[in-house]
Design an enzyme around this catalytic site. Structure first.
Site, PDB file in Angstrom:
ATOM      1  N   CYS A   1     -15.239  36.539  27.471  1.00 25.10           N
ATOM      2  CA  CYS A   1     -15.311  37.215  26.182  1.00 25.10           C
ATOM      3  C   CYS A   1     -16.749  37.076  25.731  1.00 25.10           C
ATOM      4  O   CYS A   1     -17.159  35.997  25.306  1.00 25.10           O
ATOM      5  CB  CYS A   1     -14.364  36.574  25.164  1.00 25.10           C
ATOM      6  SG  CYS A   1     -14.639  37.201  23.485  1.00 25.10           S
TER       7      CYS A   1
ATOM      8  N   CYS B   1     -17.139  36.275  21.691  1.00 22.32           N
ATOM      9  CA  CYS B   1     -16.775  34.986  21.076  1.00 22.32           C
ATOM     10  C   CYS B   1     -16.162  34.118  22.157  1.00 22.32           C
ATOM     11  O   CYS B   1     -16.868  33.650  23.031  1.00 22.32           O
ATOM     12  CB  CYS B   1     -15.853  35.189  19.881  1.00 22.32           C
ATOM     13  SG  CYS B   1     -14.539  36.396  20.125  1.00 22.32           S
ATOM     14  N   SER B   2     -14.880  33.887  22.094  1.00 26.75           N
ATOM     15  CA  SER B   2     -14.271  33.068  23.139  1.00 26.75           C
ATOM     16  C   SER B   2     -12.799  33.403  23.277  1.00 26.75           C
ATOM     17  O   SER B   2     -11.969  32.527  23.458  1.00 26.75           O
ATOM     18  CB  SER B   2     -14.436  31.584  22.817  1.00 26.75           C
ATOM     19  OG  SER B   2     -13.890  31.309  21.542  1.00 26.75           O
ATOM     20  N   CYS B   3     -12.439  34.689  23.168  1.00 23.57           N
ATOM     21  CA  CYS B   3     -11.041  35.106  23.329  1.00 23.57           C
ATOM     22  C   CYS B   3     -10.527  34.585  24.670  1.00 23.57           C
ATOM     23  O   CYS B   3     -11.184  34.723  25.696  1.00 23.57           O
ATOM     24  CB  CYS B   3     -10.932  36.629  23.281  1.00 23.57           C
ATOM     25  SG  CYS B   3     -11.415  37.302  21.673  1.00 23.57           S
TER      26      CYS B   3
END
Lengths: 99, 228
Positions: B127, B130-132
């Site tokens: 991602c 962000c950090s999905c």
């Protein structure tokens, strides 16, 4: 109603509006092919500011050749990236910014 | 200028030692970091909701415990089932969320999209924004997954990243990176390792690592059966 079909060539808008945008920089203005329609989802550009995200936006996965994203890409020419992009960021390829 | 500690001479620096040494140093406790406004907000809202009887301390604790109980073992169970049951695999690739529920794994409102590795294609998840991450299936993401370096290089030079993870792909395999930018969450369905034909579903699940389901690694190879 979804505007694009799988297999259709599209271009990502080369825009830079203010606010919370979930279209990565590196694909703006680039050309790709619709891989699939994922469904319709509330618009994060509105949700991020307390809005209701309506109307929902069709969300696509768009496939890009790595060379289309990075002309100096070092890996194999067959390599690809697939990115989730909301419909209002896409136009038919013939209307693309760099076309 | 040369490193002053690289001169090969005996050390005779004139260190000043007219201060008190702190007798021991400690690793700072979590609470020693500055608290953010959001942390104060969380405490305030939580205490109010408890006071008003909307939630209970036990309920909060249980919710945290349930979140922390999620982990790669769930993804591994999904992958192992897909390896042994072709009909399940078809359902999994058609609708990941529904297929996870079949195994009792609740994915919530998340849309799980399962991408299958084949001899021609290797999938890798990132991602960049962000950090999905499919937390309902894999638990808390590894720290490197959230690092700027991984997020930027996974789409820019995925083969170099794979190399650094020690993942070598055969010649001619397409590297397909999935940038998890919006409402989908991704699970890589790795290829079943060679030599795993006789293994049970549970033994197969033990070969499926977290990193193989993110697509930066391949599943473990089965241990060689003892020579007869």
């Amino acid at each position: 109603m979804a505007r694009f079909r799988p297999g259709e060539r599209v271009a990502v808008l080369s825009a830079d509006p203010p606010g919370h945008i979930r279209t990565p920089w590196y694909c703006r203005g680039k050309f790709g092919v619709v891989e699939r329609l994922c469904g319709s989802f509330r618009n994060p550009e509105s949700l991020a500011y307390g809005g209701d995200g309506e109307p929902k936006q069709p969300l696509y996965r768009v496939r890009f050749g790595q060379r289309a994203l990075w002309p100096d890409y070092q890996g194999a020419t067959i390599d690809t990236v697939e990115i989730e992009i909301y419909e209002h960021w896409l136009v038919p390829a013939r209307e693309g910014a760099d076309a | 200028m040369p490193d002053p500690h690289d001169h090969g001479d005996d050390h005779d620096h004139d260190h000043d030692h007219d201060h008190e040494h702190t007798p021991r140093s400690f690793q700072p406790d979590l609470e020693d970091q500055p608290q953010s406004d959001y942390q104060f907000l969380e405490v305030a809202v939580r205490e109010l909701l408890i006071e008003k009887g909307v939630i209970t301390p036990e309920g909060v604790r249980k919710a945290i415990e349930a979140m922390d109980a999620r982990g790669p073992h769930q993804g591994a169970a999904i992958v192992a089932r897909a390896w042994v049951d072709p009909a399940y695999k078809r359902r999994l690739l058609a609708d990941g969320s529904a297929a996870a529920r079949e195994l009792g794994i609740e994915v919530g409102p998340m849309h799980l999209l399962v991408v299958e590795n084949t001899p021609a294609t290797h999938n890798m998840i990132v991602c960049t924004l962000c950090s999905c991450y499919p937390r309902m299936i894999l638990g808390i993401p590894p720290l490197w997954y959230k690092s700027r370096e991984y997020r930027s290089r996974a789409v820019r030079e995925p083969r170099a990243v794979l190399d650094e993870f020690g993942t070598v792909l055969p010649e001619g395999v397409e590297v397909k990176v999935h940038d998890s930018t919006a409402d989908m969450r991704y699970l890589v369905l790795p290829m079943r390792p060679a030599g795993s034909e006789g293994l049970s579903e549970a033994e197969l699940a033990a070969l499926v690592t977290r990193d193989s389901m993110i697509g930066v690694a391949l599943p473990e190879a089965p241990r060689q059966a003892a020579a007869e």
